[in-house]
Write a protein that holds these residues in place. Sequence first.
Motif, short mmCIF file in Angstrom:
data_model
loop_
_atom_site.label_atom_id
_atom_site.label_comp_id
_atom_site.label_asym_id
_atom_site.label_seq_id
_atom_site.Cartn_x
_atom_site.Cartn_y
_atom_site.Cartn_z
N UNK A 52 -5.23 9.89 9.25
CA UNK A 52 -4.47 8.65 9.04
C UNK A 52 -3.32 8.90 8.06
N UNK A 53 -3.57 9.60 6.98
CA UNK A 53 -2.50 9.89 6.02
C UNK A 53 -1.40 10.73 6.66
N UNK A 55 0.83 -1.20 0.00
CA UNK A 55 0.00 0.00 0.00
C UNK A 55 0.87 1.25 0.00
N UNK A 56 1.95 1.24 0.78
CA UNK A 56 2.84 2.41 0.81
C UNK A 56 3.54 2.59 -0.53
N UNK A 112 -13.92 11.59 6.26
CA UNK A 112 -12.87 12.27 5.51
C UNK A 112 -11.81 12.85 6.46
N UNK A 113 -12.25 13.38 7.58
CA UNK A 113 -11.30 13.91 8.56
C UNK A 113 -10.43 12.80 9.13
N UNK A 114 -11.05 11.66 9.41
CA UNK A 114 -10.28 10.53 9.94
C UNK A 114 -9.27 10.02 8.92
N UNK A 115 -9.66 9.98 7.65
CA UNK A 115 -8.75 9.51 6.62
C UNK A 115 -7.59 10.48 6.45
N UNK A 126 1.83 8.46 6.75
CA UNK A 126 2.69 8.81 5.61
C UNK A 126 3.29 10.20 5.70
N UNK A 127 2.89 10.98 6.69
CA UNK A 127 3.36 12.35 6.75
C UNK A 127 2.78 13.24 5.67
#
Length: 430
Positions: A152-153, A102-103, A146-149, A157-158
């Motif tokens: 998470x990013x 995924x990364x 959307x806020x949670x996603x 992933x920074x």
Amino acid sequence: MNPLYKNDPPGRYPPSWYAATAELAEPRPPLRGEVRADVAVVGAGYTGLSAALTLAGRGYKVVVLEAHRAGFGASGRNGGQVSSGFNKDQRWLAKRLGDDTARHLWDIADAAKALVRDYVEAHAPGARYLPGILHGEWNAAGAAEAQADAEWLRQAYGYETEFLDRDAFAAICPSPVYAGGVLDMDAGHVHPLRLVLGLARAAEAAGAVIHEHTEVTALEGTTAVTDAGRVVADHVILAGNGYLPALERDYAARVMPINSFIAATAPLGARTADVLRRDIAVADSRFVVNYFRLSEEGGLLFGGRESYAIGYPTDILTALRARMERLFPSLAGVEITHHWGGTLGITMTRLPYVRRLAPAVLAAGGFSGHGVALSLMAGRIMAEAIAGQAERFDTLSRLPVPPFPGGAAARAPLLALAMTWFSLRDRLGL
């Protein structure tokens, strides 16, 4: 019927705002007779031309075959949005493919946006890459997800985006329908036709040969057969996306052509502030997505409705205008100067289908609305694989893309039934 010829006169760009504001090249001659090439590329859109430019720059003899004109298909008539990631979120991909894959996929998609910027700077400055896509949510639950996603990013992933609540969203896009969303300033938007025309010029300057008005009617191993000639090649790249499916059986079972439509308004003047207060693009969370941005003249380029038959609806504009006016009531009755449709490719999972169909035949398509960045990158990555660097190709090939139920024959009626349900959900606000 083949979508190549159902909706457009042969060899003519659609009556789009893009075609009206681009410098179109003179037609290139069709293929006549037999020629030899290292690589035959089927389709002169983003995927095919990116592959051709990359390979020709490495010294390969490349012949590109295009049934109409370079940039005739989705590459020259799309919404112009250069999106981040894929049409599934990274958590979905990580759950199914593992964190490492995924990364790696995220890194490929991130590099795809940079590739667009590089291509615009080097080959098509008139395409005017501009930063910013605002993703709108229609209800509070969608905004919270959307806020949670976005969080998470940031943590995993920074990757930095900005969540906007209803009021902050409306300060940029004052439509009454949105409950909030995420602003992604590393995404962006371009004039898609100017970009693809610039790529065609660059590919030719690097040594590739483009034949227009040249439909590939069959593949015989790695020989591309047309009505008036053939290209005998060592490798073939299939890059026709939604206009390709009938040519190869496995591809046809997994990539389905659908139509999407866009309208361009006259310059809005003071009413621009009722639509967008920054020069960014917007896409929303409807299953049948609304997507829009401003033209350089200050009009609105608004895309929204879809159809799942090969042919366009008799009346494109009425339903498209209704969607636009629902989002922006003050635009009721606004002059629409251009409206057009185009065919794109989608898959069951809405993820790109990138595969080696035979040892020397590679294909990519089904970008499902994320094609500006991902199709350009897919072309480059297929070129890398032919040149012996297949790591990124192998990663993209891991994206899950099952065949449509019933294969090519049954996919359209089954999807039409599904889309009726999802459209009802959109109307009910579910």
